[in-house]
Design an enzyme around this catalytic site. Sequence first.
Site, mmCIF file in Angstrom:
data_model
loop_
_atom_site.group_PDB
_atom_site.id
_atom_site.type_symbol
_atom_site.label_atom_id
_atom_site.label_comp_id
_atom_site.label_asym_id
_atom_site.label_seq_id
_atom_site.Cartn_x
_atom_site.Cartn_y
_atom_site.Cartn_z
ATOM 1 C CG HIS A 232 0.979 6.035 5.993
ATOM 2 N ND1 HIS A 232 2.198 6.446 6.496
ATOM 3 C CD2 HIS A 232 1.152 4.747 5.613
ATOM 4 C CE1 HIS A 232 3.063 5.433 6.426
ATOM 5 N NE2 HIS A 232 2.449 4.386 5.901
ATOM 6 C CB CYS B 287 6.171 1.486 6.957
ATOM 7 S SG CYS B 287 5.527 3.013 6.256
ATOM 8 C CG LEU B 288 7.056 0.917 0.776
ATOM 9 C CD1 LEU B 288 6.294 1.278 -0.487
ATOM 10 C CD2 LEU B 288 8.219 -0.013 0.451
ATOM 11 C CD GLN C 36 3.659 5.575 2.848
ATOM 12 O OE1 GLN C 36 2.651 5.030 2.450
ATOM 13 N NE2 GLN C 36 4.739 4.886 3.189
ATOM 14 N N GLY D 36 0.854 -1.185 0.000
ATOM 15 C CA GLY D 36 0.000 0.000 0.000
ATOM 16 C C GLY D 36 0.884 1.227 0.000
ATOM 17 C CG HIS E 207 0.458 0.288 7.504
ATOM 18 N ND1 HIS E 207 1.538 -0.118 8.271
ATOM 19 C CD2 HIS E 207 0.976 1.146 6.579
ATOM 20 C CE1 HIS E 207 2.633 0.476 7.833
ATOM 21 N NE2 HIS E 207 2.332 1.244 6.798
ATOM 22 C CD GLU E 208 -0.741 1.797 3.107
ATOM 23 O OE1 GLU E 208 -0.401 2.975 2.901
ATOM 24 O OE2 GLU E 208 0.090 0.891 3.320
#
Length: 190
Positions: free
Chosen positions: A148, A102-103, A54, A49, A144-145
Site C-alpha cells: 500500500h 482489502c478494506l 488508505q 492491517g 500486503h500493507e
Amino acid sequence: MAIRKIAQIGHPVLRQVAREVTQEELASPAMQQLIDDIVETMHDADGAGLAATQVHEPVRICAIEVRNNPRYPYKPNIPLTILVNPKLTSVDDEQFENYEGCLSVPNLRGLVKRHVHVRVQAWDRYGAPIDEVVHGLKAGTYQHECDHLDGKLFVDRADPSTFSTWNEFDRHHKAAFVEKIQAFVARIGS
Ligand code: NI
C-alpha cells in the site's frame, strides 16, 4: 481518536508512493494522532492491517493486528504492530499462495503469491528500530500493507482468474483454501 474514511479502489491516493517520515515528524502530536486513528479505523472495519494511504495520508506508516479476526478466521493472531518507514527484503525464494482481501477493495478476494520469509526493518511508533524476520501468513500481511505504501493493491499481484466475491469465496473456495492454509500454518508456525 477518530475513525477515518477508508479510500476505495479508484481513489488516486491509493496509487501514490507514500513519503518517508522523519523522527521529528513521528514524535509530533499530529502524527501520533494519525497512528491512533489508523488503529481505531482498522479495528472498526475488522481489518488485519491498514496503511496510512488508505486513510488519505500518503506517509510510510501502517498498522497490523490480527486478534481472532472474523474476516480471516484461519489467520494466527499478530499483536498490534506499527511500522514506520518499513523496508522488506525476502530471505529466500520460497513463496505461497494466499487468498487476500482489502478494506480498499470492497467484496473481492483473489489468490496472491507472497514470500514465506521476509526481513522487516522499520521504526515503531516511538522511532525505536525494528529488525526481524517474519514468516507465513504474518509475512503475507506485512507484504500486503507495505505494498500500500508503494501505491500497490493486491489486485495488481493476484491472478485475475481467481477473483471472487466474499460470498462466492465462502460457497466455492473457502473449504479447500482453509484446509490448505491450515496445513501451511502448521508447517510454518505463523
Ligand atoms: Ni489492503
